[in-house]
Write an enzyme that holds these catalytic residues in place. Structure first.
Site, mmCIF file in Angstrom:
data_model
loop_
_atom_site.group_PDB
_atom_site.id
_atom_site.type_symbol
_atom_site.label_atom_id
_atom_site.label_comp_id
_atom_site.label_asym_id
_atom_site.label_seq_id
_atom_site.Cartn_x
_atom_site.Cartn_y
_atom_site.Cartn_z
ATOM 1 N N ARG A 24 0.836 -1.211 0.000
ATOM 2 C CA ARG A 24 0.000 0.000 0.000
ATOM 3 C C ARG A 24 0.867 1.255 0.000
ATOM 4 O O ARG A 24 1.884 1.296 0.686
ATOM 5 C CB ARG A 24 -0.885 0.033 1.250
ATOM 6 C CG ARG A 24 -2.146 -0.795 1.130
ATOM 7 C CD ARG A 24 -3.268 0.005 0.516
ATOM 8 N NE ARG A 24 -4.332 -0.811 -0.028
ATOM 9 C CZ ARG A 24 -5.393 -1.237 0.665
ATOM 10 N NH1 ARG A 24 -5.509 -0.919 1.929
ATOM 11 N NH2 ARG A 24 -6.318 -1.955 0.080
ATOM 12 N N GLU A 36 -0.744 -7.762 -6.883
ATOM 13 C CA GLU A 36 -2.056 -8.069 -7.475
ATOM 14 C C GLU A 36 -2.119 -9.515 -7.955
ATOM 15 O O GLU A 36 -3.147 -10.170 -7.816
ATOM 16 C CB GLU A 36 -2.365 -7.111 -8.641
ATOM 17 C CG GLU A 36 -2.722 -5.705 -8.196
ATOM 18 C CD GLU A 36 -4.006 -5.650 -7.361
ATOM 19 O OE1 GLU A 36 -4.841 -6.556 -7.467
ATOM 20 O OE2 GLU A 36 -4.155 -4.697 -6.578
ATOM 21 N N TYR A 119 -9.203 -7.322 -14.642
ATOM 22 C CA TYR A 119 -9.168 -6.773 -13.290
ATOM 23 C C TYR A 119 -7.745 -6.297 -12.926
ATOM 24 O O TYR A 119 -7.549 -5.165 -12.467
ATOM 25 C CB TYR A 119 -9.636 -7.832 -12.270
ATOM 26 C CG TYR A 119 -9.341 -7.409 -10.858
ATOM 27 C CD1 TYR A 119 -10.196 -6.549 -10.190
ATOM 28 C CD2 TYR A 119 -8.162 -7.814 -10.222
ATOM 29 C CE1 TYR A 119 -9.908 -6.109 -8.915
ATOM 30 C CE2 TYR A 119 -7.857 -7.380 -8.953
ATOM 31 C CZ TYR A 119 -8.733 -6.531 -8.304
ATOM 32 O OH TYR A 119 -8.425 -6.093 -7.052
ATOM 33 N N ASP A 137 -13.755 -6.988 -8.802
ATOM 34 C CA ASP A 137 -13.452 -8.359 -8.386
ATOM 35 C C ASP A 137 -14.623 -8.879 -7.541
ATOM 36 O O ASP A 137 -15.676 -8.234 -7.446
ATOM 37 C CB ASP A 137 -12.120 -8.422 -7.617
ATOM 38 C CG ASP A 137 -12.221 -7.778 -6.250
ATOM 39 O OD1 ASP A 137 -13.225 -7.083 -5.977
ATOM 40 O OD2 ASP A 137 -11.304 -7.975 -5.433
ATOM 41 N N CYS A 198 -23.183 -3.414 8.569
ATOM 42 C CA CYS A 198 -23.876 -2.233 8.008
ATOM 43 C C CYS A 198 -23.870 -1.059 8.988
ATOM 44 O O CYS A 198 -23.846 0.107 8.567
ATOM 45 C CB CYS A 198 -25.306 -2.591 7.638
ATOM 46 S SG CYS A 198 -25.397 -3.892 6.410
HETATM 47 FE FE1 SF4 Z 1 -22.710 -3.614 2.475
HETATM 48 FE FE2 SF4 Z 1 -24.326 -3.057 4.544
HETATM 49 FE FE3 SF4 Z 1 -22.678 -1.210 3.586
HETATM 50 FE FE4 SF4 Z 1 -24.771 -1.954 2.178
HETATM 51 S S1 SF4 Z 1 -24.793 -0.937 4.179
HETATM 52 S S2 SF4 Z 1 -22.703 -1.665 1.405
HETATM 53 S S3 SF4 Z 1 -24.867 -4.138 2.665
HETATM 54 S S4 SF4 Z 1 -22.089 -3.144 4.588
#
Ligand code: SF4
Length: 362
Positions: A24, A36, A119, A137, A198
Protein backbone atom coordinates in the site's frame (compact mmCIF):
# COMPACT_ATOMS: atom_id res chain seq x y z
CA UNK A 1 -27.48 7.79 -5.36
CA UNK A 2 -25.46 10.97 -5.47
CA UNK A 3 -22.27 9.71 -7.06
CA UNK A 4 -19.76 12.29 -5.79
CA UNK A 5 -21.16 11.92 -2.27
CA UNK A 6 -20.78 8.14 -2.42
CA UNK A 7 -17.12 8.32 -3.45
CA UNK A 8 -16.42 11.15 -0.98
CA UNK A 9 -17.85 9.10 1.88
CA UNK A 10 -15.90 6.02 0.83
CA UNK A 11 -12.61 7.89 0.35
CA UNK A 12 -12.97 9.68 3.69
CA UNK A 13 -13.41 6.30 5.39
CA UNK A 14 -10.46 4.87 3.48
CA UNK A 15 -8.28 7.79 4.55
CA UNK A 16 -8.99 6.93 8.18
CA UNK A 17 -9.34 3.16 8.19
CA UNK A 18 -7.42 1.64 5.28
CA UNK A 19 -5.76 -1.67 6.03
CA UNK A 20 -1.99 -1.67 6.33
CA UNK A 21 -0.37 -3.77 3.60
CA UNK A 22 3.29 -3.84 2.55
CA UNK A 23 2.37 -2.80 -1.02
CA UNK A 24 0.00 0.00 0.00
CA UNK A 25 1.23 3.48 -0.77
CA UNK A 26 3.72 2.16 -3.33
CA UNK A 27 3.56 3.42 -6.89
CA UNK A 28 6.21 1.09 -8.30
CA UNK A 29 4.26 -0.82 -10.99
CA UNK A 30 6.44 -3.90 -10.45
CA UNK A 31 5.50 -4.14 -6.75
CA UNK A 32 1.84 -3.45 -7.50
CA UNK A 33 1.79 -6.05 -10.27
CA UNK A 34 3.40 -8.72 -8.03
CA UNK A 35 0.98 -7.97 -5.18
CA UNK A 36 -2.06 -8.07 -7.47
CA UNK A 37 -1.04 -11.42 -8.98
CA UNK A 38 -0.37 -12.88 -5.53
CA UNK A 39 -3.73 -11.60 -4.30
CA UNK A 40 -5.66 -13.43 -7.03
CA UNK A 41 -7.76 -16.05 -5.19
CA UNK A 42 -5.55 -15.57 -2.13
CA UNK A 43 -6.11 -13.80 1.18
CA UNK A 44 -4.15 -10.68 2.16
CA UNK A 45 -2.76 -12.34 5.30
CA UNK A 46 -1.42 -15.27 3.25
CA UNK A 47 0.15 -12.97 0.67
CA UNK A 48 1.88 -10.60 3.10
CA UNK A 49 4.97 -12.76 3.97
CA UNK A 50 5.24 -14.09 0.42
CA UNK A 51 5.27 -10.55 -0.97
CA UNK A 52 7.96 -9.37 1.44
CA UNK A 53 10.14 -12.39 0.73
CA UNK A 54 9.60 -12.07 -3.01
CA UNK A 55 10.62 -8.41 -3.03
CA UNK A 56 13.82 -9.21 -1.16
CA UNK A 57 14.63 -12.08 -3.55
CA UNK A 58 13.55 -10.30 -6.74
CA UNK A 59 13.49 -6.55 -6.01
CA UNK A 60 12.92 -5.48 -9.63
CA UNK A 61 11.92 -6.69 -13.07
CA UNK A 62 15.51 -7.17 -14.17
CA UNK A 63 16.41 -9.44 -11.23
CA UNK A 64 13.25 -11.44 -11.75
CA UNK A 65 13.81 -11.79 -15.50
CA UNK A 66 17.25 -13.30 -14.84
CA UNK A 67 15.96 -15.81 -12.25
CA UNK A 68 15.44 -19.50 -13.03
CA UNK A 69 11.95 -20.99 -13.19
CA UNK A 70 12.90 -23.29 -10.34
CA UNK A 71 13.85 -20.37 -8.06
CA UNK A 72 10.65 -18.54 -8.96
CA UNK A 73 8.44 -21.58 -8.32
CA UNK A 74 10.27 -22.19 -5.06
CA UNK A 75 9.55 -18.64 -3.89
CA UNK A 76 5.90 -19.20 -4.85
CA UNK A 77 5.58 -22.62 -3.19
CA UNK A 78 2.52 -22.74 -0.94
CA UNK A 79 0.65 -19.90 -2.68
CA UNK A 80 -0.96 -22.26 -5.21
CA UNK A 81 -2.07 -21.57 -8.79
CA UNK A 82 1.48 -21.98 -10.01
CA UNK A 83 0.66 -20.77 -13.53
CA UNK A 84 0.72 -17.33 -11.89
CA UNK A 85 4.39 -17.73 -10.99
CA UNK A 86 5.34 -19.03 -14.43
CA UNK A 87 3.46 -16.13 -16.04
CA UNK A 88 5.15 -13.59 -13.78
CA UNK A 89 8.52 -14.87 -14.93
CA UNK A 90 7.44 -14.90 -18.59
CA UNK A 91 6.12 -11.35 -18.25
CA UNK A 92 9.29 -10.07 -16.56
CA UNK A 93 11.35 -11.47 -19.45
CA UNK A 94 8.94 -9.97 -21.98
CA UNK A 95 9.10 -6.54 -20.32
CA UNK A 96 12.86 -6.79 -20.27
CA UNK A 97 13.04 -7.67 -23.98
CA UNK A 98 10.13 -5.76 -25.51
CA UNK A 99 9.68 -2.74 -23.24
CA UNK A 100 13.33 -2.00 -22.40
CA UNK A 101 12.72 -3.18 -18.83
CA UNK A 102 10.00 -0.57 -18.16
CA UNK A 103 6.51 -1.65 -17.16
CA UNK A 104 4.08 -0.54 -19.92
CA UNK A 105 1.81 2.31 -18.89
CA UNK A 106 -0.98 1.80 -21.40
CA UNK A 107 -3.80 -0.43 -20.17
CA UNK A 108 -4.14 -2.23 -23.51
CA UNK A 109 -0.46 -3.16 -23.43
CA UNK A 110 -0.71 -4.18 -19.77
CA UNK A 111 -3.68 -6.43 -20.58
CA UNK A 112 -1.70 -8.24 -23.26
CA UNK A 113 0.96 -9.38 -20.77
CA UNK A 114 0.79 -13.07 -19.75
CA UNK A 115 -1.36 -13.75 -16.69
CA UNK A 116 -2.86 -10.23 -16.54
CA UNK A 117 -6.63 -10.10 -17.01
CA UNK A 118 -9.04 -7.18 -17.07
CA UNK A 119 -9.17 -6.77 -13.29
CA UNK A 120 -5.39 -6.86 -12.72
CA UNK A 121 -4.72 -4.53 -15.67
CA UNK A 122 -7.19 -1.99 -14.26
CA UNK A 123 -5.67 -2.30 -10.78
CA UNK A 124 -2.13 -1.70 -12.05
CA UNK A 125 -3.19 1.11 -14.40
CA UNK A 126 -5.18 2.92 -11.71
CA UNK A 127 -2.86 2.41 -8.73
CA UNK A 128 0.53 2.75 -10.44
CA UNK A 129 -0.32 5.17 -13.24
CA UNK A 130 -3.39 7.03 -12.00
CA UNK A 131 -5.57 5.89 -14.93
CA UNK A 132 -9.35 6.28 -14.54
CA UNK A 133 -10.04 2.55 -14.65
CA UNK A 134 -12.50 0.75 -12.37
CA UNK A 135 -11.56 -2.65 -10.92
CA UNK A 136 -14.26 -5.26 -10.42
CA UNK A 137 -13.45 -8.36 -8.39
CA UNK A 138 -15.53 -10.63 -6.15
CA UNK A 139 -15.51 -8.20 -3.21
CA UNK A 140 -16.47 -5.25 -5.37
CA UNK A 141 -19.23 -7.23 -7.12
CA UNK A 142 -20.71 -7.98 -3.69
CA UNK A 143 -20.64 -4.31 -2.65
CA UNK A 144 -22.15 -3.15 -5.94
CA UNK A 145 -24.83 -5.84 -5.92
CA UNK A 146 -25.91 -4.66 -2.46
CA UNK A 147 -25.58 -0.93 -2.95
CA UNK A 148 -27.55 -1.07 -6.22
CA UNK A 149 -29.72 -4.07 -5.25
CA UNK A 150 -28.74 -6.02 -8.39
CA UNK A 151 -30.94 -9.13 -8.64
CA UNK A 152 -29.21 -10.91 -11.56
CA UNK A 153 -27.04 -13.85 -10.51
CA UNK A 154 -23.25 -13.45 -10.36
CA UNK A 155 -21.59 -14.63 -13.55
CA UNK A 156 -24.56 -13.75 -15.75
CA UNK A 157 -24.00 -11.37 -18.63
CA UNK A 158 -26.72 -9.05 -17.30
CA UNK A 159 -25.08 -8.79 -13.88
CA UNK A 160 -21.64 -8.21 -15.40
CA UNK A 161 -22.98 -5.39 -17.57
CA UNK A 162 -24.59 -3.72 -14.57
CA UNK A 163 -21.40 -4.05 -12.51
CA UNK A 164 -19.37 -2.44 -15.30
CA UNK A 165 -21.88 0.37 -15.72
CA UNK A 166 -22.21 1.17 -12.01
CA UNK A 167 -18.46 0.88 -11.34
CA UNK A 168 -17.79 3.35 -14.16
CA UNK A 169 -20.45 5.75 -12.86
CA UNK A 170 -19.19 5.92 -9.28
CA UNK A 171 -15.48 6.11 -10.11
CA UNK A 172 -14.12 9.52 -9.07
CA UNK A 173 -11.91 10.81 -11.89
CA UNK A 174 -8.31 11.32 -10.87
CA UNK A 175 -8.69 9.17 -7.75
CA UNK A 176 -9.36 5.77 -9.27
CA UNK A 177 -6.42 4.00 -7.60
CA UNK A 178 -7.46 5.04 -4.10
CA UNK A 179 -11.12 4.45 -4.83
CA UNK A 180 -10.55 0.94 -6.16
CA UNK A 181 -8.52 0.03 -3.09
CA UNK A 182 -11.19 1.55 -0.84
CA UNK A 183 -13.87 -0.59 -2.53
CA UNK A 184 -11.70 -3.70 -2.06
CA UNK A 185 -11.23 -2.86 1.63
CA UNK A 186 -14.92 -2.20 2.11
CA UNK A 187 -15.81 -5.59 0.62
CA UNK A 188 -13.14 -7.38 2.60
CA UNK A 189 -13.76 -5.83 6.01
CA UNK A 190 -17.26 -4.28 6.21
CA UNK A 191 -19.47 -5.56 3.40
CA UNK A 192 -18.45 -9.17 4.06
CA UNK A 193 -20.27 -12.15 2.50
CA UNK A 194 -21.96 -13.09 5.78
CA UNK A 195 -23.21 -10.63 8.38
CA UNK A 196 -22.05 -7.37 6.77
CA UNK A 197 -21.29 -4.68 9.34
CA UNK A 198 -23.88 -2.23 8.01
CA UNK A 199 -23.97 -0.29 11.26
CA UNK A 200 -20.39 0.93 10.66
CA UNK A 201 -20.55 1.10 6.87
CA UNK A 202 -19.45 4.44 5.40
CA UNK A 203 -21.83 4.10 2.43
CA UNK A 204 -24.85 2.82 4.35
CA UNK A 205 -27.00 5.81 3.40
CA UNK A 206 -26.53 5.03 -0.31
CA UNK A 207 -27.21 1.30 0.01
CA UNK A 208 -30.47 -0.05 -1.41
CA UNK A 209 -29.99 -3.52 0.10
CA UNK A 210 -29.66 -1.92 3.54
CA UNK A 211 -32.79 0.08 2.94
CA UNK A 212 -34.69 -3.02 1.82
CA UNK A 213 -33.11 -5.28 4.43
CA UNK A 214 -32.14 -7.87 1.79
CA UNK A 215 -28.34 -7.78 2.23
CA UNK A 216 -28.28 -11.57 2.81
CA UNK A 217 -29.89 -12.13 -0.63
CA UNK A 218 -27.39 -9.94 -2.49
CA UNK A 219 -25.45 -10.83 -4.48
CA UNK A 220 -27.49 -13.65 -5.95
CA UNK A 221 -25.20 -16.65 -6.30
CA UNK A 222 -25.48 -19.03 -9.25
CA UNK A 223 -26.32 -22.65 -8.43
CA UNK A 224 -23.31 -24.47 -7.08
CA UNK A 225 -21.71 -27.23 -9.14
CA UNK A 226 -20.81 -30.46 -7.33
CA UNK A 227 -17.10 -30.43 -6.46
CA UNK A 228 -15.44 -33.60 -7.79
CA UNK A 229 -13.24 -35.64 -5.49
CA UNK A 230 -10.37 -37.52 -7.16
CA UNK A 231 -8.55 -40.56 -5.85
CA UNK A 232 -4.86 -40.36 -6.73
CA UNK A 233 -1.78 -42.50 -6.05
CA UNK A 234 1.92 -41.73 -5.99
CA UNK A 235 5.04 -43.89 -5.92
CA UNK A 236 7.82 -43.44 -3.39
CA UNK A 237 10.68 -45.13 -5.20
CA UNK A 238 13.95 -45.33 -3.29
CA UNK A 239 17.34 -46.41 -4.60
CA UNK A 240 20.56 -46.30 -2.60
CA UNK A 241 19.03 -43.83 -0.15
CA UNK A 242 17.73 -41.49 -2.87
CA UNK A 243 14.14 -40.87 -3.98
CA UNK A 244 12.86 -40.57 -7.52
CA UNK A 245 10.99 -37.33 -8.24
CA UNK A 246 9.72 -36.01 -11.56
CA UNK A 247 8.91 -32.55 -12.89
CA UNK A 248 5.38 -32.02 -14.16
CA UNK A 249 4.92 -30.76 -17.73
CA UNK A 250 4.95 -26.93 -17.98
CA UNK A 251 1.28 -26.33 -18.80
CA UNK A 252 -1.61 -27.27 -16.55
CA UNK A 253 -2.04 -27.81 -12.86
CA UNK A 254 1.21 -27.51 -10.85
CA UNK A 255 3.17 -27.22 -14.11
CA UNK A 256 6.94 -27.14 -13.56
CA UNK A 257 6.57 -28.33 -9.95
CA UNK A 258 8.22 -31.56 -8.74
CA UNK A 259 6.29 -34.57 -7.54
CA UNK A 260 6.43 -38.20 -6.60
CA UNK A 261 5.30 -39.85 -9.85
CA UNK A 262 1.80 -41.27 -10.09
CA UNK A 263 -1.67 -40.14 -11.07
CA UNK A 264 -5.42 -40.58 -10.92
CA UNK A 265 -7.03 -43.91 -10.07
CA UNK A 266 -9.46 -44.73 -12.89
CA UNK A 267 -12.86 -46.29 -12.13
CA UNK A 268 -12.52 -50.03 -11.40
CA UNK A 269 -8.76 -49.83 -10.76
CA UNK A 270 -7.04 -50.63 -7.49
CA UNK A 271 -4.37 -48.21 -6.27
CA UNK A 272 -1.68 -50.74 -7.23
CA UNK A 273 -3.07 -51.16 -10.75
CA UNK A 274 -3.29 -47.40 -11.18
CA UNK A 275 0.29 -46.92 -10.01
CA UNK A 276 1.68 -49.61 -12.31
CA UNK A 277 -0.14 -48.02 -15.27
CA UNK A 278 0.78 -44.44 -14.37
CA UNK A 279 4.46 -45.19 -13.83
CA UNK A 280 4.59 -47.07 -17.11
CA UNK A 281 3.00 -44.13 -18.97
CA UNK A 282 5.05 -41.48 -17.19
CA UNK A 283 8.46 -43.12 -16.81
CA UNK A 284 8.35 -46.14 -19.16
CA UNK A 285 9.12 -48.72 -16.50
CA UNK A 286 7.37 -51.29 -14.29
CA UNK A 287 7.06 -51.09 -10.51
CA UNK A 288 6.04 -53.51 -7.80
CA UNK A 289 3.80 -51.71 -5.31
CA UNK A 290 4.60 -52.17 -1.63
CA UNK A 291 3.44 -50.71 1.68
CA UNK A 292 1.43 -47.53 2.18
CA UNK A 293 3.51 -44.47 3.10
CA UNK A 294 0.58 -42.20 3.83
CA UNK A 295 -2.79 -40.86 2.85
CA UNK A 296 -3.05 -37.12 2.09
CA UNK A 297 -5.98 -34.80 1.46
CA UNK A 298 -6.04 -31.41 -0.18
CA UNK A 299 -8.86 -29.20 -1.46
CA UNK A 300 -8.20 -27.20 -4.62
CA UNK A 301 -10.70 -24.55 -5.69
CA UNK A 302 -12.63 -26.74 -8.10
CA UNK A 303 -11.90 -30.25 -6.87
CA UNK A 304 -10.63 -32.30 -3.96
CA UNK A 305 -7.90 -34.89 -3.91
CA UNK A 306 -7.17 -37.85 -1.67
CA UNK A 307 -3.76 -39.22 -2.52
CA UNK A 308 -2.27 -42.45 -1.20
CA UNK A 309 1.49 -42.84 -1.57
CA UNK A 310 3.10 -46.29 -1.64
CA UNK A 311 6.63 -47.55 -1.47
CA UNK A 312 7.43 -48.98 -4.90
CA UNK A 313 10.32 -50.98 -6.33
CA UNK A 314 11.39 -50.80 -9.97
CA UNK A 315 11.31 -54.27 -11.55
CA UNK A 316 11.51 -53.12 -15.19
CA UNK A 317 14.15 -51.22 -17.12
CA UNK A 318 15.62 -47.91 -15.95
CA UNK A 319 13.00 -45.10 -15.80
CA UNK A 320 13.03 -42.43 -18.49
CA UNK A 321 11.08 -39.19 -18.97
CA UNK A 322 8.11 -39.93 -21.22
CA UNK A 323 5.40 -37.64 -19.82
CA UNK A 324 7.51 -36.08 -17.07
CA UNK A 325 9.58 -33.06 -18.11
CA UNK A 326 12.61 -34.08 -16.03
CA UNK A 327 13.36 -36.57 -13.28
CA UNK A 328 16.06 -36.97 -10.70
CA UNK A 329 17.13 -39.01 -7.66
CA UNK A 330 17.51 -36.94 -4.53
CA UNK A 331 18.27 -37.49 -0.88
CA UNK A 332 15.53 -36.87 1.67
CA UNK A 333 17.22 -33.60 2.71
CA UNK A 334 17.46 -32.38 -0.89
CA UNK A 335 13.68 -32.72 -1.36
CA UNK A 336 13.35 -29.29 0.27
CA UNK A 337 15.28 -27.72 -2.63
CA UNK A 338 12.65 -28.67 -5.20
CA UNK A 339 9.41 -26.66 -5.59
CA UNK A 340 6.43 -28.91 -4.86
CA UNK A 341 2.67 -28.68 -4.44
CA UNK A 342 1.02 -29.12 -1.05
CA UNK A 343 0.54 -32.91 -1.19
CA UNK A 344 4.03 -33.75 -2.45
CA UNK A 345 5.49 -31.50 0.23
CA UNK A 346 3.48 -33.47 2.81
CA UNK A 347 4.91 -36.75 1.46
CA UNK A 348 8.41 -35.26 1.65
CA UNK A 349 7.70 -34.29 5.23
CA UNK A 350 6.63 -37.85 6.08
CA UNK A 351 9.87 -39.19 4.58
CA UNK A 352 11.94 -36.58 6.37
CA UNK A 353 10.34 -37.39 9.69
CA UNK A 354 10.74 -41.12 9.00
CA UNK A 355 7.49 -41.84 10.83
CA UNK A 356 5.06 -44.68 10.18
CA UNK A 357 1.97 -44.39 7.98
CA UNK A 358 0.95 -40.75 7.72
CA UNK A 359 -2.56 -39.27 7.48
CA UNK A 360 -2.46 -35.60 6.65
CA UNK A 361 -4.81 -32.93 5.44
CA UNK A 362 -3.42 -29.66 4.16
FE1 SF4 B 1 -22.71 -3.61 2.48
FE2 SF4 B 1 -24.33 -3.06 4.54
FE3 SF4 B 1 -22.68 -1.21 3.59
FE4 SF4 B 1 -24.77 -1.95 2.18
S1 SF4 B 1 -24.79 -0.94 4.18
S2 SF4 B 1 -22.70 -1.67 1.40
S3 SF4 B 1 -24.87 -4.14 2.67
S4 SF4 B 1 -22.09 -3.14 4.59
Amino acid sequence: MAVPEFSQALLAWYDEDSREMPWRGLTDPYAIWVSEIMLQQTRVETVRPYFLRWMSLFPDIKTLGLASERDVLHAWEGLGYYARARNILKTARMIHNEFAGKFPTNIEEIRRLPGIGTYTAAAIASIAFGADEATIDGNIRRVLARVKNIPEPLGSQEAEEKFRLVAGEILPKGKAGEFNQAMMDLGATICTPKQPKCETCPVQRFCLAFELGNQAERPVNPEKAVIPHFQVTAAVIQRQGRFLIAMRPSGGLLGGMWEFPGGKVEPGESDAEALVREIHEELGTVVKVGELVGSYKHAYTHFRVTLRAYRCRIIGNAPSTLEAKEMCWVSVEELADFPMGKIDRMISQTLLEGTGISNRTS
